[in-house]
Every structure is written in C-alpha cells, then in structure tokens.
Design a protein around this motif. Structure first.
Motif, PDB file in Angstrom:
ATOM      1  N   ASN A  61       0.834  -1.200   0.000  1.00  0.00           N
ATOM      2  CA  ASN A  61       0.000   0.000   0.000  1.00  0.00           C
ATOM      3  C   ASN A  61       0.871   1.253   0.000  1.00  0.00           C
ATOM      4  OD1 ASN A  61      -1.991  -1.904   0.265  1.00  0.00           O
ATOM      5  ND2 ASN A  61      -2.710  -1.215   2.261  1.00  0.00           N
ATOM      6  N   GLU A  62       1.956   1.218   0.784  1.00  0.00           N
ATOM      7  CA  GLU A  62       2.851   2.366   0.873  1.00  0.00           C
ATOM      8  C   GLU A  62       3.448   2.704  -0.489  1.00  0.00           C
ATOM      9  OE1 GLU A  62       2.307   0.353   4.645  1.00  0.00           O
ATOM     10  OE2 GLU A  62       3.172  -0.431   2.810  1.00  0.00           O
ATOM     11  N   ALA A  63       3.810   1.682  -1.252  1.00  0.00           N
ATOM     12  CA  ALA A  63       4.389   1.913  -2.584  1.00  0.00           C
ATOM     13  C   ALA A  63       3.369   2.564  -3.512  1.00  0.00           C
ATOM     14  CB  ALA A  63       4.890   0.597  -3.179  1.00  0.00           C
ATOM     15  N   LYS A  64       2.117   2.147  -3.420  1.00  0.00           N
ATOM     16  CA  LYS A  64       1.069   2.754  -4.254  1.00  0.00           C
ATOM     17  C   LYS A  64       0.941   4.246  -3.931  1.00  0.00           C
ATOM     18  CE  LYS A  64      -1.608  -1.530  -4.595  1.00  0.00           C
ATOM     19  NZ  LYS A  64      -0.577  -2.381  -3.971  1.00  0.00           N
ATOM     20  N   VAL A  65       0.941   4.557  -2.645  1.00  0.00           N
ATOM     21  CA  VAL A  65       0.826   5.952  -2.212  1.00  0.00           C
ATOM     22  C   VAL A  65       2.058   6.743  -2.661  1.00  0.00           C
ATOM     23  CG1 VAL A  65       0.705   7.473  -0.181  1.00  0.00           C
ATOM     24  CG2 VAL A  65      -0.727   5.405  -0.302  1.00  0.00           C
ATOM     25  N   MET A  66       3.245   6.163  -2.515  1.00  0.00           N
ATOM     26  CA  MET A  66       4.480   6.843  -2.933  1.00  0.00           C
ATOM     27  C   MET A  66       4.457   7.192  -4.424  1.00  0.00           C
ATOM     28  SD  MET A  66       7.401   4.680  -0.886  1.00  0.00           S
ATOM     29  CE  MET A  66       8.708   5.345  -1.899  1.00  0.00           C
ATOM     30  N   GLN A  67       3.739   6.403  -5.215  1.00  0.00           N
ATOM     31  CA  GLN A  67       3.696   6.623  -6.664  1.00  0.00           C
ATOM     32  C   GLN A  67       2.460   7.413  -7.108  1.00  0.00           C
ATOM     33  OE1 GLN A  67       6.349   6.274  -8.264  1.00  0.00           O
ATOM     34  NE2 GLN A  67       7.350   5.141  -6.624  1.00  0.00           N
ATOM     35  N   GLY A  68       1.673   7.912  -6.160  1.00  0.00           N
ATOM     36  CA  GLY A  68       0.618   8.846  -6.526  1.00  0.00           C
ATOM     37  C   GLY A  68      -0.815   8.420  -6.280  1.00  0.00           C
ATOM     38  N   VAL A  69      -1.038   7.224  -5.752  1.00  0.00           N
ATOM     39  CA  VAL A  69      -2.407   6.819  -5.412  1.00  0.00           C
ATOM     40  C   VAL A  69      -2.771   7.507  -4.096  1.00  0.00           C
ATOM     41  CG1 VAL A  69      -3.933   4.886  -4.851  1.00  0.00           C
ATOM     42  CG2 VAL A  69      -2.148   4.599  -6.580  1.00  0.00           C
ATOM     43  N   PRO A  70      -3.872   8.244  -4.060  1.00  0.00           N
ATOM     44  CA  PRO A  70      -4.236   8.933  -2.818  1.00  0.00           C
ATOM     45  C   PRO A  70      -4.436   7.948  -1.658  1.00  0.00           C
ATOM     46  CG  PRO A  70      -5.516   9.794  -4.659  1.00  0.00           C
ATOM     47  CD  PRO A  70      -4.805   8.564  -5.154  1.00  0.00           C
ATOM     48  N   GLU A  71      -3.790   8.232  -0.547  1.00  0.00           N
ATOM     49  CA  GLU A  71      -3.896   7.378   0.641  1.00  0.00           C
ATOM     50  C   GLU A  71      -5.351   7.245   1.083  1.00  0.00           C
ATOM     51  OE1 GLU A  71      -1.756   6.882   4.998  1.00  0.00           O
ATOM     52  OE2 GLU A  71      -1.322   8.643   3.775  1.00  0.00           O
ATOM     53  N   GLU A  72      -6.109   8.348   0.939  1.00  0.00           N
ATOM     54  CA  GLU A  72      -7.522   8.300   1.352  1.00  0.00           C
ATOM     55  C   GLU A  72      -8.343   7.333   0.480  1.00  0.00           C
ATOM     56  OE1 GLU A  72      -6.400  12.029  -0.760  1.00  0.00           O
ATOM     57  OE2 GLU A  72      -5.657  11.180   1.074  1.00  0.00           O
ATOM     58  N   THR A  73      -7.940   7.131  -0.764  1.00  0.00           N
ATOM     59  CA  THR A  73      -8.634   6.173  -1.634  1.00  0.00           C
ATOM     60  C   THR A  73      -8.483   4.767  -1.074  1.00  0.00           C
ATOM     61  OG1 THR A  73      -8.306   7.532  -3.612  1.00  0.00           O
ATOM     62  CG2 THR A  73      -8.730   5.193  -3.972  1.00  0.00           C
ATOM     63  N   ILE A  74      -7.267   4.419  -0.714  1.00  0.00           N
ATOM     64  CA  ILE A  74      -7.015   3.086  -0.147  1.00  0.00           C
ATOM     65  C   ILE A  74      -7.722   2.942   1.194  1.00  0.00           C
ATOM     66  CG2 ILE A  74      -5.225   1.531   0.734  1.00  0.00           C
ATOM     67  CD1 ILE A  74      -3.357   2.721  -1.445  1.00  0.00           C
TER      68      ILE A  74
END
Length: 168
Positions: A61-74
């Motif tokens: 999950n952290e990698a997704k956020v680091m690459q631009g996926v909004p943390e709030e989406t997850i």
C-alpha cells in the motif's frame, strides 16, 4: 474467455505491442497483483522501448501511495477496489505522460493478511487514457500456479486493451 495459456497470452501481447508501436501509443502500468508481468509481456517485443517509458510494481500500500495513489482512496475503498485500480492507472499515466496507463490490484490464490478486503480470485484493473478511465472487476477461477494467475489477469487486460487500440 479464460487466458491461462502462456503461449496464447504472449502471442496476443506481441501483436498488441506491434500495433502500439505502429500507432505511436505510449503505455505504462502500475501493477500489484501481476507484479510486473504486464510490463514484461509488453517489453518482450523488439522495439517496445518506443512505447513503454517505464512502469511501477507497487506490491505494498505504501508503494502505491508513494507513486501517486491517494492514501484516502485506499483507506476509504480498500486496496482491492475499482477506485484503487483507477488511482493506480491515473497515477502511472500521469507520471510517465503516457497515452494509456494500466492499474491492476487484486488477490490471486491466498488471502492477504495485511488487508481485510482481500478475497482470493477477485481482481480489479483500470485503463486510464487522456480522454478518461474505465475500470473492470473480474472473478478468477482457481489457477494451478502464480504464473497462471498472472497470465489470466494479463489476458483479461489484453482483451480490453485490444478494444481501445482498435478505436485509436
């Protein structure tokens, strides 16, 4: 159609990649469940560097956020969701300024103990274009191996990508 035959999937990606090259359509991906298999299939074809600028394998999950996926989406929808797949597709397309971005998340054979929304066999993927995004949900039949699961998911993505590339 069930795409688990590796030879069939590889052949389909070769044809797709050649069409992408011919049409000058750049593509990228942010992959979780397929762990880079999509990018590998695209880059197996000579000349693919013309259309594949790069891609991300974001297993955590952290990698997704680091690459631009909004943390709030997850947090709001879960990592295994249409919304996260859309966020992945949009983030990688934007990061590489590509014509098409692919986002893929899901659970293959085993439950992910780190994420409560993990349901084996459920996969979400999205295709982001400059004109908009589409998301897809598929339930997979049990596969014999991890590679078979990846080929199956990549085959499903191939099916949808072929439709889009034909339109361009």
């Amino acid at each position: 159609m069930r795409y688990t035959d590796e030879k069939t999937v590889r052949s389909g990606y070769r044809e797709l990649t050649l069409r992408l090259i011919q049409k000058g359509i750049q593509i990228t991906a942010m992959e979780s469940a397929t762990a880079g298999q999509f990018a590998s299939l695209i880059t197996d074809t000579e000349g693919s560097s013309q259309i594949m600028k790069g891609s991300f394998v974001t297993y955590s999950n952290e990698a997704k956020v680091m690459q631009g996926v909004p943390e709030e989406t997850i947090r709001e929808y879960g990592v295994y969701s249409r919304e996260t797949a859309l966020g992945m597709a949009q983030a990688c397309r934007k990061a590489y300024d590509a014509d098409i971005g692919i986002g893929v998340t899901g659970t293959m054979g085993n439950v992910d103990p780190a994420n409560s929304d993990s349901i084996p066999g459920q996969v979400y993927f999205a295709i982001a274009r400059r004109e908009g995004c589409d998301s897809f949900f598929r339930e997979l039949e049990p596969c014999k191996s991890r590679l078979e699961y990846k080929m199956c998911v990549c085959g499903l993505i191939l099916e949808e990508l072929n439709k889009i590339v034909e339109e361009k």
